[in-house]
Write a protein that holds these residues in place. Sequence first.
Motif, mmCIF file in Angstrom:
data_model
loop_
_atom_site.group_PDB
_atom_site.id
_atom_site.type_symbol
_atom_site.label_atom_id
_atom_site.label_comp_id
_atom_site.label_asym_id
_atom_site.label_seq_id
_atom_site.Cartn_x
_atom_site.Cartn_y
_atom_site.Cartn_z
ATOM 1 N N GLY A 1 -69.246 -170.569 -3.273
ATOM 2 C CA GLY A 1 -69.658 -169.264 -3.760
ATOM 3 C C GLY A 1 -69.077 -168.851 -5.094
ATOM 4 N N LEU A 2 -68.304 -169.736 -5.727
ATOM 5 C CA LEU A 2 -67.612 -169.386 -6.977
ATOM 6 C C LEU A 2 -68.582 -169.025 -8.101
ATOM 7 N N ILE A 3 -69.572 -169.862 -8.344
ATOM 8 C CA ILE A 3 -70.458 -169.650 -9.489
ATOM 9 C C ILE A 3 -71.274 -168.372 -9.314
ATOM 10 N N ASP A 4 -71.778 -168.129 -8.109
ATOM 11 C CA ASP A 4 -72.533 -166.900 -7.869
ATOM 12 C C ASP A 4 -71.661 -165.674 -8.100
ATOM 13 N N LEU A 5 -70.411 -165.753 -7.658
ATOM 14 C CA LEU A 5 -69.497 -164.629 -7.855
ATOM 15 C C LEU A 5 -69.202 -164.419 -9.339
ATOM 16 N N ALA A 6 -68.865 -165.513 -10.025
ATOM 17 C CA ALA A 6 -68.539 -165.408 -11.455
ATOM 18 C C ALA A 6 -69.720 -164.846 -12.242
ATOM 19 N N LYS A 7 -70.925 -165.298 -11.928
ATOM 20 C CA LYS A 7 -72.125 -164.813 -12.619
ATOM 21 C C LYS A 7 -72.312 -163.316 -12.386
ATOM 22 N N ALA A 8 -72.142 -162.879 -11.134
ATOM 23 C CA ALA A 8 -72.323 -161.466 -10.804
ATOM 24 C C ALA A 8 -71.279 -160.592 -11.488
ATOM 25 N N LEU A 9 -70.053 -161.079 -11.540
ATOM 26 C CA LEU A 9 -68.994 -160.327 -12.214
ATOM 27 C C LEU A 9 -69.266 -160.234 -13.718
ATOM 28 N N HIS A 10 -69.675 -161.356 -14.309
ATOM 29 C CA HIS A 10 -69.981 -161.369 -15.742
ATOM 30 C C HIS A 10 -71.106 -160.381 -16.063
ATOM 31 N N GLU A 11 -72.125 -160.364 -15.208
ATOM 32 C CA GLU A 11 -73.245 -159.453 -15.436
ATOM 33 C C GLU A 11 -72.821 -157.987 -15.334
ATOM 34 N N ARG A 12 -71.721 -157.752 -14.665
ATOM 35 C CA ARG A 12 -71.187 -156.395 -14.573
ATOM 36 C C ARG A 12 -70.263 -156.071 -15.755
#
Length: 538
Positions: free
Chosen positions: A28-39
């Motif tokens: 789940g790392l990449i999905d989390l990192a992407k979501a955080l970056h988008e925020r």
Amino acid sequence: MAVVSKKIPAPDLVPLRRALLSVSDKTGLIDLAKALHERGVELVSTGGTSKAIAAAGIPVKDVSDITGFPEIMDGRVKTLHPSVHGGLLAIRDDAEHREAMEAHNIGAIDLAVINLYPFEEVRAAGGDYASVVENIDIGGPAMVRASAKNHAYVAIATDPADYTRLLETLGENDGATPYRFRQELAAKAYSRTAAYDAAISGWFADALAIEAPTWRAFGGKLDNVMRYGENPHQQAGFYVNGDKRPGVATARQLQGKQLSYNNVNDTDAAFELVAEFDPKRTAAVAIIKHANPCGVAEGATLKEAYLSALACDPTSAFGGIVALNRLLDAEAAEEIVKTFTEVIIAPEASLEAVEIVAAKKNLRLLVTDGLPDPRAAGLIAKSVAGGMLVQSRDNAVVDDLDLKVVTKRAPTETEMADLRFAFRVAKHVKSNAIVYAKNLATVGIGAGQMSRVDSSRIAARKALDATEAAGLSESLAKGSVVASDAFFPFADGLLAAVEAGATAVIQPGGSMRDDDVIAAADEHGIAMVFTGTRHFRH
């Protein structure tokens, strides 16, 4: 000296602007990192985590960019730096802390996403000493503990299972984390590091053969929350510790409703008992009720063994646990499902057997892919008021014991086979334990009595009940052998067995009145064997 709190109140909502990600488990790392970056969250990361995020095309800053110091010593030193720990530990509403952050160019870290080197996995896989030591995480637990301590300002996620909830919480709170949420994550974080350190300290004790460490810790991960404990008014959860010993904790549940607290306890007892019987030598079945066997038998087939075990106490077998030492086949499954059974546990199950059991939708079927080794070392812990008792597992096996004939008459070959069988079973019966057996099957079991003679009488009564249930005229105890988990303190227990019709006895010996017991056996023509090993089970 204790540090005095400045009593600065924690804010409720803390905006998430900067996150540190450093994980071994990249689920789940990449999905989390992407979501955080988008925020709009700035991402800081380490080593392989940083590379994985960058490879996904997500902007990330390496931790060495904020420490000004390269990762060294094969990654042993990378996050142990004031720029990291200052960012995690700073009390943002404390003027002195803010001044220190500004003076040393320390940026606040609002979220730490960290899981630890896979120490438990490497240990469980049988890694050598050096490999296990190298997988003891240092920087990770330090950052987890720092973040959890400063949960007034920092959210700490140690479990990929929490990523979804983290993102949902940010969405519900306009990109901020609430204090209650941070508290809950901190509590989980300290539980994680506690279990991690418990695994490490336990491994060291095993590796160095330290029998009684000054400090003893146990840890586990929640497998499931149970509806209740032993009784409906008690709360319960099932925790697993990573031990790969085949059994209820490692089994795959193929069907049936959720296991209850009592199911888990009884199923463990059943499978540990049946594992005493080598599947290469014989088929064996154990039927358990309330952690005590109500029937155990060997046979040429599982069906034969099951029917013999069931015959010992068909009344108690209703609603019991059935454990098998071989693949559950269709023939055995067809017999087992005729009686209401809570759980079946076996190393494997055939497709035909699975289909037969599936007709009983609530019947749990567990497969373990192996049997536990009855000779293997291990620890057993029991809580008491103010502490806990810890002891090594009872891994004495009757085949390894030096059996000594102490009577004038030696057991026949058939009697000796039954004596070994009975003593195997007695090891798994609550003390005081008496087991009557004949033809490699139990015919009467007396368990958990305050007096050994009472256990002997109950076992004889159970044999009569089994005789009546089978429609026989002569007690199944006649011509049987008897096993006692501990010595007979007086001859009365042995005489009760003689009265029931037993012809041979196996017991540890060691009583001050052994001579009296031996004399009573000789007087009645009974063969008796001493094992020298006791099997109390409380």
